[in-house]
Design a protein around this motif. Structure first.
Motif, PDB file in Angstrom:
ATOM      1  N   GLU A   1       0.826  -1.213   0.000  1.00  0.00           N
ATOM      2  CA  GLU A   1       0.000   0.000   0.000  1.00  0.00           C
ATOM      3  C   GLU A   1       0.860   1.263   0.000  1.00  0.00           C
ATOM      4  O   GLU A   1       0.554   2.234  -0.685  1.00  0.00           O
ATOM      5  N   ALA A   2       1.926   1.235   0.763  1.00  0.00           N
ATOM      6  CA  ALA A   2       2.782   2.426   0.880  1.00  0.00           C
ATOM      7  C   ALA A   2       3.609   2.691  -0.380  1.00  0.00           C
ATOM      8  O   ALA A   2       3.938   3.842  -0.668  1.00  0.00           O
ATOM      9  N   HIS A   3       3.952   1.645  -1.122  1.00  0.00           N
ATOM     10  CA  HIS A   3       4.878   1.809  -2.249  1.00  0.00           C
ATOM     11  C   HIS A   3       4.316   1.284  -3.570  1.00  0.00           C
ATOM     12  O   HIS A   3       5.076   1.038  -4.503  1.00  0.00           O
ATOM     13  N   LEU A   4       3.008   1.145  -3.659  1.00  0.00           N
ATOM     14  CA  LEU A   4       2.377   0.570  -4.844  1.00  0.00           C
ATOM     15  C   LEU A   4       2.780   1.292  -6.121  1.00  0.00           C
ATOM     16  O   LEU A   4       3.073   0.671  -7.129  1.00  0.00           O
ATOM     17  N   ARG A   5       2.809   2.580  -6.085  1.00  0.00           N
ATOM     18  CA  ARG A   5       3.025   3.379  -7.297  1.00  0.00           C
ATOM     19  C   ARG A   5       4.496   3.613  -7.624  1.00  0.00           C
ATOM     20  O   ARG A   5       4.818   4.364  -8.525  1.00  0.00           O
ATOM     21  N   GLU A   6       5.376   2.934  -6.876  1.00  0.00           N
ATOM     22  CA  GLU A   6       6.814   3.144  -7.084  1.00  0.00           C
ATOM     23  C   GLU A   6       7.472   2.059  -7.922  1.00  0.00           C
ATOM     24  O   GLU A   6       8.668   2.134  -8.195  1.00  0.00           O
ATOM     25  N   GLY A   7       6.722   1.050  -8.311  1.00  0.00           N
ATOM     26  CA  GLY A   7       7.266   0.012  -9.178  1.00  0.00           C
ATOM     27  C   GLY A   7       8.282  -0.903  -8.516  1.00  0.00           C
ATOM     28  O   GLY A   7       9.168  -1.425  -9.182  1.00  0.00           O
ATOM     29  N   TRP A   8       8.164  -1.093  -7.204  1.00  0.00           N
ATOM     30  CA  TRP A   8       9.109  -1.970  -6.510  1.00  0.00           C
ATOM     31  C   TRP A   8       8.953  -3.411  -6.973  1.00  0.00           C
ATOM     32  O   TRP A   8       7.838  -3.919  -7.061  1.00  0.00           O
ATOM     33  N   PRO A   9      10.067  -4.112  -7.198  1.00  0.00           N
ATOM     34  CA  PRO A   9       9.989  -5.556  -7.442  1.00  0.00           C
ATOM     35  C   PRO A   9       9.823  -6.301  -6.109  1.00  0.00           C
ATOM     36  O   PRO A   9      10.100  -5.748  -5.035  1.00  0.00           O
ATOM     37  N   VAL A  10       9.405  -7.533  -6.174  1.00  0.00           N
ATOM     38  CA  VAL A  10       9.192  -8.333  -4.960  1.00  0.00           C
ATOM     39  C   VAL A  10      10.461  -8.408  -4.124  1.00  0.00           C
ATOM     40  O   VAL A  10      10.409  -8.341  -2.895  1.00  0.00           O
ATOM     41  N   ALA A  11      11.618  -8.511  -4.768  1.00  0.00           N
ATOM     42  CA  ALA A  11      12.881  -8.608  -4.026  1.00  0.00           C
ATOM     43  C   ALA A  11      13.106  -7.378  -3.146  1.00  0.00           C
ATOM     44  O   ALA A  11      13.641  -7.488  -2.043  1.00  0.00           O
ATOM     45  N   ARG A  12      12.689  -6.219  -3.617  1.00  0.00           N
ATOM     46  CA  ARG A  12      12.854  -5.004  -2.798  1.00  0.00           C
ATOM     47  C   ARG A  12      11.913  -5.024  -1.602  1.00  0.00           C
ATOM     48  O   ARG A  12      12.283  -4.588  -0.510  1.00  0.00           O
ATOM     49  N   PHE A  13      10.696  -5.500  -1.796  1.00  0.00           N
ATOM     50  CA  PHE A  13       9.780  -5.643  -0.665  1.00  0.00           C
ATOM     51  C   PHE A  13      10.370  -6.602   0.362  1.00  0.00           C
ATOM     52  O   PHE A  13      10.362  -6.327   1.562  1.00  0.00           O
ATOM     53  N   ALA A  14      10.885  -7.723  -0.113  1.00  0.00           N
ATOM     54  CA  ALA A  14      11.476  -8.718   0.794  1.00  0.00           C
ATOM     55  C   ALA A  14      12.649  -8.109   1.557  1.00  0.00           C
ATOM     56  O   ALA A  14      12.754  -8.280   2.783  1.00  0.00           O
ATOM     57  N   ALA A  15      13.513  -7.393   0.863  1.00  0.00           N
ATOM     58  CA  ALA A  15      14.663  -6.764   1.522  1.00  0.00           C
ATOM     59  C   ALA A  15      14.201  -5.759   2.575  1.00  0.00           C
ATOM     60  O   ALA A  15      14.771  -5.690   3.667  1.00  0.00           O
ATOM     61  N   SER A  16      13.170  -4.992   2.259  1.00  0.00           N
ATOM     62  CA  SER A  16      12.628  -4.029   3.224  1.00  0.00           C
ATOM     63  C   SER A  16      12.081  -4.714   4.464  1.00  0.00           C
ATOM     64  O   SER A  16      12.099  -4.141   5.547  1.00  0.00           O
ATOM     65  N   LEU A  17      11.584  -5.922   4.287  1.00  0.00           N
ATOM     66  CA  LEU A  17      11.028  -6.681   5.400  1.00  0.00           C
ATOM     67  C   LEU A  17      12.092  -7.508   6.120  1.00  0.00           C
ATOM     68  O   LEU A  17      11.806  -8.153   7.126  1.00  0.00           O
ATOM     69  N   GLY A  18      13.301  -7.527   5.570  1.00  0.00           N
ATOM     70  CA  GLY A  18      14.395  -8.260   6.190  1.00  0.00           C
ATOM     71  C   GLY A  18      14.306  -9.765   6.015  1.00  0.00           C
ATOM     72  O   GLY A  18      14.771 -10.525   6.871  1.00  0.00           O
ATOM     73  N   VAL A  19      13.685 -10.194   4.910  1.00  0.00           N
ATOM     74  CA  VAL A  19      13.561 -11.625   4.630  1.00  0.00           C
ATOM     75  C   VAL A  19      13.953 -11.887   3.181  1.00  0.00           C
ATOM     76  O   VAL A  19      14.063 -10.967   2.377  1.00  0.00           O
TER      77      VAL A  19
END
Length: 138
Positions: free
Chosen positions: A41-59
């Protein structure tokens, strides 16, 4: 009879022990899924790949995939695409923005790619979807 009772008690205790081990792990995966959804929800419009979400979550991406699959039977990529489609449909129905502007607003660098992405999931082009869902208005 006593031996069967002992076997039954041992079986119940083993089941409880297994649950106590797996329940915290299941709760942790559910929490990871919730945190992923908040990041989407926070970064939907930024085009983040799944790997970046995972890195942000520390997993790892694999751990994120396992958590999402267990929680909602969808991959992180599927969840992300579903959310992008929902926003795209809302914009197409409730705004008069050109398709190219909607594409850029959703983080796509190429409106043609957005149109292919949308058509593959909705079964029709963004313009056709807009016409169908707005009673022919454009």
């Amino acid at each position: 009879m006593a031996a069967l009772t002992k076997l039954l008690v041992v079986g119940v205790l083993r089941t409880r022990a297994a649950r106590s081990i797996t329940e915290p792990a299941a709760l942790a995966r559910a929490d990871l899924h919730r945190r992923f959804r908040r990041l989407v929800e926070a970064h939907l419009r930024e085009g983040w790949p799944v790997a970046r979400f995972a890195a942000s979550l520390g997993v790892s991406p694999d751990r994120l995939h396992a958590a999402c699959t267990e929680a909602v039977r969808r991959s992180p990529q599927g969840i992300l695409h579903d959310r992008l489609m929902l926003e795209a449909k809302r914009s197409l129905i409730y705004t008069t923005l050109p398709v190219s502007k909607i594409a850029f607003d959703l983080g796509f660098n190429d409106p043609a790619y957005f149109s292919r992405f949308f058509a593959a999931r909705a079964g029709l082009s963004p313009a056709a979807f807009r016409r169908t869902n707005r009673g022919g208005e454009t």
